[in-house]
Design a protein around this motif. Structure first.
Motif, PDB file in Angstrom:
ATOM      1  N   GLU A   1       0.824  -1.215   0.000  1.00 20.03           N
ATOM      2  CA  GLU A   1       0.000   0.000   0.000  1.00 20.03           C
ATOM      3  C   GLU A   1       0.856   1.262   0.000  1.00 20.03           C
ATOM      4  O   GLU A   1       0.466   2.276  -0.591  1.00 20.03           O
ATOM      5  CB  GLU A   1      -0.947   0.009   1.212  1.00 20.03           C
TER       6      GLU A   1
ATOM      7  N   SER B   1      -4.852  -3.144  -2.768  1.00 14.87           N
ATOM      8  CA  SER B   1      -6.239  -3.405  -2.342  1.00 14.87           C
ATOM      9  C   SER B   1      -6.481  -4.899  -2.180  1.00 14.87           C
ATOM     10  O   SER B   1      -7.097  -5.361  -1.212  1.00 14.87           O
ATOM     11  CB  SER B   1      -7.224  -2.844  -3.376  1.00 14.87           C
TER      12      SER B   1
ATOM     13  N   ALA C   1     -12.435  -0.640  -1.088  1.00 12.46           N
ATOM     14  CA  ALA C   1     -11.643   0.008  -0.039  1.00 12.46           C
ATOM     15  C   ALA C   1     -12.483   0.263   1.206  1.00 12.46           C
ATOM     16  O   ALA C   1     -11.997   0.118   2.334  1.00 12.46           O
ATOM     17  CB  ALA C   1     -11.064   1.320  -0.554  1.00 12.46           C
TER      18      ALA C   1
ATOM     19  N   THR D   1     -12.963  -3.099   2.886  1.00 15.17           N
ATOM     20  CA  THR D   1     -11.668  -3.542   3.411  1.00 15.17           C
ATOM     21  C   THR D   1     -11.260  -2.732   4.633  1.00 15.17           C
ATOM     22  O   THR D   1     -10.768  -3.284   5.623  1.00 15.17           O
ATOM     23  CB  THR D   1     -10.582  -3.421   2.328  1.00 15.17           C
ATOM     24  N   SER D   2     -11.462  -1.416   4.565  1.00 19.14           N
ATOM     25  CA  SER D   2     -11.094  -0.553   5.695  1.00 19.14           C
ATOM     26  C   SER D   2     -11.901  -0.891   6.928  1.00 19.14           C
ATOM     27  O   SER D   2     -11.386  -0.846   8.052  1.00 19.14           O
ATOM     28  CB  SER D   2     -11.291   0.914   5.313  1.00 19.14           C
TER      29      SER D   2
ATOM     30  N   LYS E   1      -7.103   2.876   3.124  1.00 17.72           N
ATOM     31  CA  LYS E   1      -6.575   1.547   3.438  1.00 17.72           C
ATOM     32  C   LYS E   1      -5.204   1.638   4.084  1.00 17.72           C
ATOM     33  O   LYS E   1      -4.908   0.914   5.033  1.00 17.72           O
ATOM     34  CB  LYS E   1      -6.505   0.683   2.174  1.00 17.72           C
TER      35      LYS E   1
END
Length: 739
Positions: A186, A249, A493, A496-497, A686
């Motif tokens: 990332e 990601s 995102a 995922t976050s 992220k």
């Protein structure tokens, strides 16, 4: 069985890389056209490589410094290790290599697509999409191979060798060290996305303002000194940047699900690690189904619907993944599971995966509606171009803001539904399901810049009109697919976050984020502000670099006689140099904000305040990302609509008309929105969550208490009793202090 399944994951990654090599070899065998086309393509490839070398030089020093700090920090807590530094460096190298794979094939496929367009739209689509699929398979293959291989190593190193259980601190250590891989990926992705975005938009804006608006020459005219830099920018921003972006990601989504899977006590046939392995298995199978879906992307002739062909490939890979996930989940997971007191079944996990696939599909459809030619939002901007530049800007801003409503409702419904199905693990596995077909999503996304470059080469080579017509069809669809890809990336995102956030809360040892506390509320507001200052820095950087580019293009038109008459060749390398230096210089501060702000807040104020900041940056960042990407995409296609002619109040307008000039202004404003700050939002949220996850053991509530925390932990209970002794009332107190 357990060992076999673990080794299947990196094997599936190798299959993806093998398929990538086959497709890459096919692209390289295609005809490159005449000497002039090859020369122009060489300029683009040389400029793109020059940028990557300059960027990698800076990132090399960053990776070394960050690696040393991570190695030192790994010695400070029980649940980490200095090995996290090695994991970080591998993640950084893989991320940079993923971007290089995409850029390398794109600079070869562009001129071959131009040559293919001389014969048919079908062949041009085949070459450009195959080039895009090389990048998609390369990114997905590297991610699954890297993550799967490192998990095998760390699982054996920290868990199996110790004879430890799956749910203990040993596995927590293994996944904490594995988080370094995601942090490295990332980190590089953010710098690549921001740097590449600044590069491409500085060149694009400079080329448009002087070339199209002032000189009145076509967008990709060979006489424009900035046109090579513009085409280079398509590769370093939309290809290399996007490759590193979705690599990060992909890895972050799988990692977040694995961290939450560790908390599940699973009685399965895989030694209890089935919930941890499931997201990696889904990702590996997603590569296979993406390869299958790629076979559906074709058109019959020049009248074929390119968008429909791409949709067919995308939807087929999604459907294949959805069907296969049922059998995978039923085979791997026990019938009942629980996480943090929330009980669910293996069927609930399957429903969450399907919900993730549906959310991803809906996000793409909604984004396509708001950015595609011929749809109401773009037609609204076109109509408002008829009354000038200001109303065009107003129309684009309005469309961008409106475009956040439906995606947020879909996203909110997806989060709520996934949680209802399988708790926090459901939210994470829904994101993993959405990201399973990343190879296909990225192939569709990377096809756009390749088609855009192909059109540029056709224009610069002064090829027949029908060739540019075919590349324009691909380019227009590419604008829409680029916007849908960014919408997909933002949605993934967000999920995922949330999963990373849940993992952070668990490792940091906090039960809730209480916004009634003043410091937590302050953190929430600071987090909400960060996407705005990040966007400001990115957009301002584009503005400054574009000013330098405009001055350079004007200088060349003024000082080099014969450019406009094709008698002298512009100094393309000067413009390439301006974009390269500006992007490298300007990418550092936005990247530093994303990396340093979680460290400052976490160590200074504790995990709960950091949690508040993460909540603020996630909500604000998702909205900003959607707004900017969609507004920019709509502005771009509004401008491109004038090439075939648009009807405004009964009158038809074409290029070089006053409404067209207004649409060029809108597109110029939208350029840094859609290609610099907008797509960087998903990496920002992220990356901050991953930084928080990595430092969570260091700021855990188990060893970090403020005075306010101490007052809550130490409870004093006072009981008063009144007794009668010898006819008198005597009051007694019993004081009990509990922890």
């Amino acid at each position: 069985m357990e060992q076999a399944l673990i080794y299947v994951v990196p094997a599936l990654g190798l299959v993806g890389l093998l398929a990538m090599a086959v497709k890459s070899a096919w692209v390289n065998k295609q005809a490159t056209g005449d000497a002039n086309m090859v020369e122009l393509s060489g300029y683009i490839a040389k400029g793109a490589m020059a940028f990557l070398k300059a960027e990698w030089k800076i990132l090399f020093y960053f990776a070394i410094i960050a690696g040393v700090l991570l190695a030192w920090s790994g010695t400070l807590v029980e649940t980490s290790s200095p090995v996290i530094a090695i994991s970080f460096v591998i993640g950084a190298v893989f991320s940079a290599f993923a971007g290089y794979i995409g850029m390398n094939i794109a600079t070869k496929a562009n001129v071959r697509t131009t040559q293919a367009a001389r014969t048919s739209l079908k062949q041009a689509l085949k070459v450009s999409f195959t080039g895009g699929s090389v990048m998609g398979l390369g990114v997905a293959g590297l991610a699954v191979l890297g993550l799967g291989s490192l998990f095998i190593i760390f699982y054996n190193m920290y868990v199996v060798s110790q004879g430890a259980g799956v749910n203990g601190t040993e596995m927590e250590t293994a996944l904490e060290v594995l988080a370094g891989f995601s942090l490295g990926a990332e980190s590089i992705a953010l710098f690549a996305r921001v740097g590449g975005g600044i590069y491409t938009k500085a060149a694009d804006v400079g080329a448009d303002l002087v070339g199209k608006v002032e000189a009145g020459i076509p967008e990709d005219d060979v006489r424009n000194p900035a046109t090579i830099a513009d085409n280079v920018g398509d590769n370093v921003g939309d290809v290399a940047g996007m490759g590193a972006d979705l690599f990060g990601s992909y890895v972050a989504t799988i990692l977040a699900t694995m961290v939450l899977g560790r908390e599940i006590v699973s009685v399965d046939n895989f030694g209890g690690i089935a919930p941890i392995l499931l997201p990696m298995v889904l990702a590996g199978l997603g590569i296979i189904f993406s390869i299958m879906g790629m076979a559906f992307v074709t058109v019959k002739d020049d009248k074929g619907d390119v968008q429909k062909a791409l949709n067919m490939g995308n939807w087929s890979s999604i459907i294949f993944t959805g069907i296969a996930s049922y059998f995978v989940v039923m085979h791997m997971l026990p019938e009942t599971l629980s996480i943090r007191g929330y009980e669910f079944t293996n069927m609930d996990v399957f429903y969450a995966i399907i919900l993730g696939l549906i959310v991803g599909t809906l996000m793409s459809i909604i984004t396509e509606y708001y950015t595609a030619m011929g749809k109401r939002p773009v037609l609204t901007i076109i109509k408002q171009s008829g009354t000038g530049h200001a109303t065009n800007i107003i129309g684009g801003l309005s469309v961008g803001m409106e475009s956040t409503v439906l995606p947020i409702l879909v996203l909110a419904g997806g989060i709520y539904g996934a949680y209802e199905f399988a708790g926090l693990y459901g939210v994470a596995i829904a994101a993993a399901g959405m990201m399973a077909t990343t190879a296909m999503q990225l192939a569709i996304d990377a096809f756009g810049p390749i088609a855009d470059n192909a059109g540029g080469i056709a224009e610069m080579s002064q090829l027949p009109e029908e060739v540019r017509g075919r590349t324009d069809i691909l380019d227009a669809v590419g604008n829409t697919t680029a916007a849908t890809g960014k919408g997909f990336a933002i949605a993934s995102a967000a999920l995922t976050s949330l999963a990373l956030f849940a993992a952070f809360v668990g490792i940091a040892g906090i039960d809730a984020i209480d916004i009634y506390k003043a410091d937590v509320l302050a953190g929430l507001f600071v987090g909400g502000m960060i996407p705005f200052i990040f966007s400001s820095l990115a957009i301002a950087a584009v503005g400054r670099a574009a000013m330098d580019m405009v001055n350079e293009v004007r200088r060349q038109f003024r000082e080099i006689p014969g450019i406009m008459e094709y008698k002298a060749k512009p100094e393309y390398e000067k413009c390439v140099e301006i974009s390269t230096k500006a992007s490298i210089r300007e990418m550092i501060l936005p990247g530093a904000i994303a990396l340093i702000s979680p460290l400052i807040v976490g160590f200074a104020f504790g995990p709960e305040v950091l949690g508040g900041m993460l909540a603020g940056v996630t909500v604000s960042g998702v909205l900003m990302g959607m707004f900017q990407s969609n507004a920019g995409g709509a502005w771009d296609n509004a401008k491109k609509s004038f090439e075939k002619g648009v009807v405004i109040n009964g009158e038809t307008f074409y290029k070089k008309s006053e409404p067209h000039k207004a649409s060029v202004t809108g597109d110029t404003v939208g350029d840094p929105f859609k290609d610099t700050s907008g797509p960087s939002m998903n990496i920002l949220i992220k990356l901050m969550s991953i930084v928080a996850l990595v430092i969570a053991p260091h700021i855990s509530e188990k060893g970090h208490h403020t005075m306010a925390d101490a007052e809550q932990i130490i409870k004093k209970e006072v009981k008063k009793e009144i007794k009668m002794v010898d006819g008198k009332k005597i009051e007694t107190e019993t004081i009990t202090i509990t922890k």
